[in-house]
Design a protein around this motif. Structure first.
Motif, mmCIF file in Angstrom:
data_model
loop_
_atom_site.group_PDB
_atom_site.id
_atom_site.type_symbol
_atom_site.label_atom_id
_atom_site.label_comp_id
_atom_site.label_asym_id
_atom_site.label_seq_id
_atom_site.Cartn_x
_atom_site.Cartn_y
_atom_site.Cartn_z
ATOM 1 N N SER A 1 0.817 -1.217 0.000
ATOM 2 C CA SER A 1 0.000 0.000 0.000
ATOM 3 C C SER A 1 0.851 1.268 0.000
ATOM 4 C CB SER A 1 -0.915 0.004 1.229
ATOM 5 O OG SER A 1 -0.162 0.040 2.422
ATOM 6 N N ASP A 2 2.158 1.139 0.211
ATOM 7 C CA ASP A 2 3.061 2.287 0.213
ATOM 8 C C ASP A 2 3.326 2.713 -1.234
ATOM 9 O OD1 ASP A 2 5.249 4.040 0.333
ATOM 10 O OD2 ASP A 2 6.004 3.098 2.144
ATOM 11 N N ASN A 3 2.980 3.927 -1.563
ATOM 12 C CA ASN A 3 3.144 4.390 -2.945
ATOM 13 C C ASN A 3 4.578 4.302 -3.427
ATOM 14 O OD1 ASN A 3 0.434 4.996 -3.322
ATOM 15 N ND2 ASN A 3 0.644 7.069 -2.540
ATOM 16 N N ASP A 4 5.544 4.578 -2.530
ATOM 17 C CA ASP A 4 6.940 4.537 -2.956
ATOM 18 C C ASP A 4 7.372 3.133 -3.368
ATOM 19 O OD1 ASP A 4 7.638 7.204 -2.767
ATOM 20 O OD2 ASP A 4 8.025 7.083 -0.627
ATOM 21 N N ALA A 5 6.697 2.123 -2.856
ATOM 22 C CA ALA A 5 7.038 0.751 -3.212
ATOM 23 C C ALA A 5 6.401 0.307 -4.514
ATOM 24 C CB ALA A 5 6.618 -0.192 -2.086
ATOM 25 N N GLN A 6 5.611 1.171 -5.135
ATOM 26 C CA GLN A 6 4.921 0.808 -6.368
ATOM 27 C C GLN A 6 5.582 1.409 -7.613
ATOM 28 O OE1 GLN A 6 2.591 -1.306 -6.659
ATOM 29 N NE2 GLN A 6 1.870 -1.630 -4.585
ATOM 30 N N GLN A 7 6.752 1.990 -7.449
ATOM 31 C CA GLN A 7 7.429 2.599 -8.588
ATOM 32 C C GLN A 7 7.899 1.536 -9.571
ATOM 33 O OE1 GLN A 7 7.431 5.949 -8.702
ATOM 34 N NE2 GLN A 7 6.373 5.905 -6.741
ATOM 35 N N SER A 8 8.024 1.912 -10.825
ATOM 36 C CA SER A 8 8.511 0.974 -11.831
ATOM 37 C C SER A 8 10.025 0.829 -11.792
ATOM 38 C CB SER A 8 8.071 1.415 -13.227
ATOM 39 O OG SER A 8 8.565 2.709 -13.516
ATOM 40 N N VAL A 9 10.717 1.788 -11.127
ATOM 41 C CA VAL A 9 12.161 1.695 -10.916
ATOM 42 C C VAL A 9 12.420 1.786 -9.413
ATOM 43 C CG1 VAL A 9 14.413 2.755 -11.317
ATOM 44 C CG2 VAL A 9 12.732 2.671 -13.172
ATOM 45 N N VAL A 10 13.130 0.808 -8.871
ATOM 46 C CA VAL A 10 13.403 0.749 -7.437
ATOM 47 C C VAL A 10 14.892 0.533 -7.237
ATOM 48 C CG1 VAL A 10 12.999 -0.558 -5.305
ATOM 49 C CG2 VAL A 10 11.108 -0.098 -6.865
ATOM 50 N N TYR A 11 15.455 1.196 -6.210
ATOM 51 C CA TYR A 11 16.871 1.092 -5.880
ATOM 52 C C TYR A 11 17.030 0.310 -4.580
ATOM 53 C CZ TYR A 11 17.160 4.772 -9.361
ATOM 54 O OH TYR A 11 17.059 5.500 -10.526
ATOM 55 N N CYS A 12 18.011 -0.576 -4.544
ATOM 56 C CA CYS A 12 18.250 -1.424 -3.379
ATOM 57 C C CYS A 12 19.721 -1.303 -2.971
ATOM 58 C CB CYS A 12 17.961 -2.890 -3.686
ATOM 59 S SG CYS A 12 16.511 -3.170 -4.725
ATOM 60 N N ARG A 13 19.964 -1.348 -1.671
ATOM 61 C CA ARG A 13 21.340 -1.317 -1.164
ATOM 62 C C ARG A 13 21.500 -2.336 -0.043
ATOM 63 N NH1 ARG A 13 24.616 4.157 -0.179
ATOM 64 N NH2 ARG A 13 24.940 3.755 -2.416
ATOM 65 N N PHE A 14 22.551 -3.162 -0.159
ATOM 66 C CA PHE A 14 22.874 -4.163 0.847
ATOM 67 C C PHE A 14 24.354 -4.048 1.211
ATOM 68 C CE2 PHE A 14 19.108 -5.773 -1.128
ATOM 69 C CZ PHE A 14 18.444 -6.515 -0.158
ATOM 70 N N ARG A 15 24.654 -4.272 2.507
ATOM 71 C CA ARG A 15 26.054 -4.339 2.949
ATOM 72 C C ARG A 15 26.309 -5.731 3.492
ATOM 73 N NH1 ARG A 15 28.209 -0.960 7.038
ATOM 74 N NH2 ARG A 15 30.199 -1.505 6.099
ATOM 75 N N PHE A 16 27.342 -6.357 2.959
ATOM 76 C CA PHE A 16 27.674 -7.738 3.299
ATOM 77 C C PHE A 16 29.085 -7.845 3.848
ATOM 78 C CE2 PHE A 16 24.558 -8.364 -0.214
ATOM 79 C CZ PHE A 16 23.659 -9.198 0.435
ATOM 80 N N HIS B 1 13.577 -14.421 -14.157
ATOM 81 C CA HIS B 1 12.268 -14.938 -14.547
ATOM 82 C C HIS B 1 11.432 -13.831 -15.199
ATOM 83 C CE1 HIS B 1 13.304 -18.070 -11.465
ATOM 84 N NE2 HIS B 1 12.805 -18.832 -12.406
ATOM 85 N N ALA B 2 11.992 -13.180 -16.191
ATOM 86 C CA ALA B 2 11.290 -12.070 -16.838
ATOM 87 C C ALA B 2 9.965 -12.529 -17.453
ATOM 88 C CB ALA B 2 12.177 -11.446 -17.912
ATOM 89 N N ALA B 3 9.922 -13.724 -17.997
ATOM 90 C CA ALA B 3 8.717 -14.192 -18.669
ATOM 91 C C ALA B 3 7.562 -14.420 -17.695
ATOM 92 C CB ALA B 3 9.012 -15.482 -19.426
ATOM 93 N N GLN B 4 7.900 -14.719 -16.417
ATOM 94 C CA GLN B 4 6.868 -14.983 -15.420
ATOM 95 C C GLN B 4 6.543 -13.762 -14.570
ATOM 96 O OE1 GLN B 4 9.611 -17.349 -15.658
ATOM 97 N NE2 GLN B 4 8.321 -18.384 -17.151
ATOM 98 N N TRP B 5 7.340 -12.684 -14.723
ATOM 99 C CA TRP B 5 7.138 -11.516 -13.877
ATOM 100 C C TRP B 5 5.841 -10.810 -14.258
ATOM 101 C CZ3 TRP B 5 10.447 -10.741 -9.879
ATOM 102 C CH2 TRP B 5 10.188 -9.617 -9.082
ATOM 103 N N VAL B 6 5.099 -10.345 -13.240
ATOM 104 C CA VAL B 6 3.810 -9.699 -13.481
ATOM 105 C C VAL B 6 3.825 -8.324 -12.830
ATOM 106 C CG1 VAL B 6 1.314 -9.850 -13.223
ATOM 107 C CG2 VAL B 6 2.663 -11.943 -13.441
ATOM 108 N N GLY B 7 3.542 -7.266 -13.593
ATOM 109 C CA GLY B 7 3.444 -5.928 -13.022
ATOM 110 C C GLY B 7 4.801 -5.371 -12.619
ATOM 111 N N THR B 8 4.773 -4.526 -11.568
ATOM 112 C CA THR B 8 6.013 -3.896 -11.100
ATOM 113 C C THR B 8 6.543 -4.694 -9.908
ATOM 114 O OG1 THR B 8 4.720 -2.333 -9.779
ATOM 115 C CG2 THR B 8 5.385 -1.638 -11.978
ATOM 116 N N MET B 9 6.721 -4.043 -8.757
ATOM 117 C CA MET B 9 7.259 -4.784 -7.621
ATOM 118 C C MET B 9 6.216 -5.762 -7.089
ATOM 119 S SD MET B 9 8.971 -3.451 -4.048
ATOM 120 C CE MET B 9 10.588 -3.130 -4.730
#
Length: 249
Positions: free
Chosen positions: A92-107, A200-208
C-alpha cells in the motif's frame, strides 16, 4: 511517504545516509547480539521474531539467522546452509509501487573458503519468480561478486560485477527496472554492470507487486552456502537513488 525506520548502522569506513524516497531499511536496533531471529522448532516449523521472515531448509531444531556485532556494527548473520527470506513493507506504500526501485545491501564474508557460489542475494516477487540474482564465489585470494544475467525462464549466465576481500564489509547496489525487466549492479560504487535481464522475466507480473497478489508478495532472500555464514548489516529499498558510497579510508 511512510515513516522511515532507521537501524543506525555507522562504521568508521562507510557512513549510512538515508535516501530520499526510502521506504524500507533493515532495523536490528532492538535486538541484542546473540539474539536468534529465525529458527526452527523440533517439528521443523519456523519460529521467528518477525512474522514476515522465514527460512529454508526446514531442518528441525536449527538456527537460521542471529544478530551479531562485528567491527562495531550490528548485523544479521545467516548461518551456513540456510536461506532467509524477508518481506517487511506493505504494497500500500506508494513509494514501493514505482517501476524503478533502488536497493542497497552491505555484506561481509568472514573467510575465504568453499567452492562455487558460497552465498547469494535474490530479489523476488514470489517463489521461483526472481528479478536480480547476485552470487559470491571464492576466486584466488578474494571473492568475485557475480550478477546473474537471466534468460527470462530461470536460467542465468554469471557475469563478474566486482571483487571483495574476505572479512571486509562491502556494498552491493541494485537498480531494478520493472518495465524493462532488467537490473543494474554496482559493488562499492564502482563499475556499474547494466541491463542484466531478470532471471524470470517471462513470469514476472506488473512492477514490484503483481496484481491480485497478497500484501508483502515481494521479498529479498539471502542464502549462505554450506561453507561459511553471510553477514548483512544493511538492507534498504528506495524509489530514489541512494547517495554515492563513500571511499573507504
Amino acid at each position: 511517504m511512510k515513516k522511515i525506520i532507521l537501524c543506525g548502522l555507522l562504521t568508521a569506513t562507510l557512513t549510512t545516509v538515508v535516501a530520499a524516497g526510502e521506504f524500507y531499511r533493515l532495523d536490528l536496533a532492538e535486538f541484542a547480539p546473540g539474539t536468534v531471529l529465525v529458527r526452527t522448532d523440533a517439528s521443523g516449523k519456523p519460529v521467528t521474531l518477525r512474522p514476515t521472515w522465514g527460512m529454508w531448509p526446514r531442518t528441525p531444531d536449527k538456527a537460521g539467522a542471529k544478530v551479531v556485532e562485528r567491527d562495531g556494527v550490528k548485523a544479521l548473520e545467516i548461518q551456513p546452509g540456510f536461506q532467509i527470506n524477508s518481506a517487511e513493507w506493505s504494497m500500500s506504500d506508494n513509494d514501493a509501487q514505482q517501476s524503478v526501485v533502488y536497493c542497497r545491501f552491505r555484506f561481509l564474508l568472514p573467510e575465504l573458503t568453499g567452492k562455487g557460489i558460497t552465498g547469494s542475494l535474490r530479489l523476488q516477487q514470489a517463489n521461483n519468480r526472481t528479478a536480480a540474482f547476485i552470487g559470491f564465489e571464492p576466486k584466488g585470494a578474494a571473492f568475485d561478486v557475480l550478477a546473474g544475467d537471466g534468460d527470462g525462464k530461470g536460467g542465468i549466465r554469471w557475469q563478474k560485477a566486482g571483487r571483495v576481500e574476505p572479512g571486509a564489509w562491502f556494498t552491493v547496489d541494485v537498480k531494478l527496472d520493472f518495465n524493462k525487466k532488467t537490473f543494474d549492479v554496482s559493488v562499492d560504487g564502482r563499475n556499474w554492470e547494466t541491463n542484466k535481464n531478470f532471471r524470470h522475466a517471462a513470469q514476472w507480473v506488473g512492477t514490484m507487486w503483481a496484481e491480485n497478489l497478497k500484501d508483502r508478495a515481494y521479498r529479498y532472500d539471502i542464502e549462505a552456502g554450506a561453507a561459511l555464514p553471510v553477514l548483512v548489516s544493511e538492507a534498504a529499498f528506495s524509489s530514489d537513488p541512494f547517495p554515492a558510497v563513500e571511499a573507504r579510508k
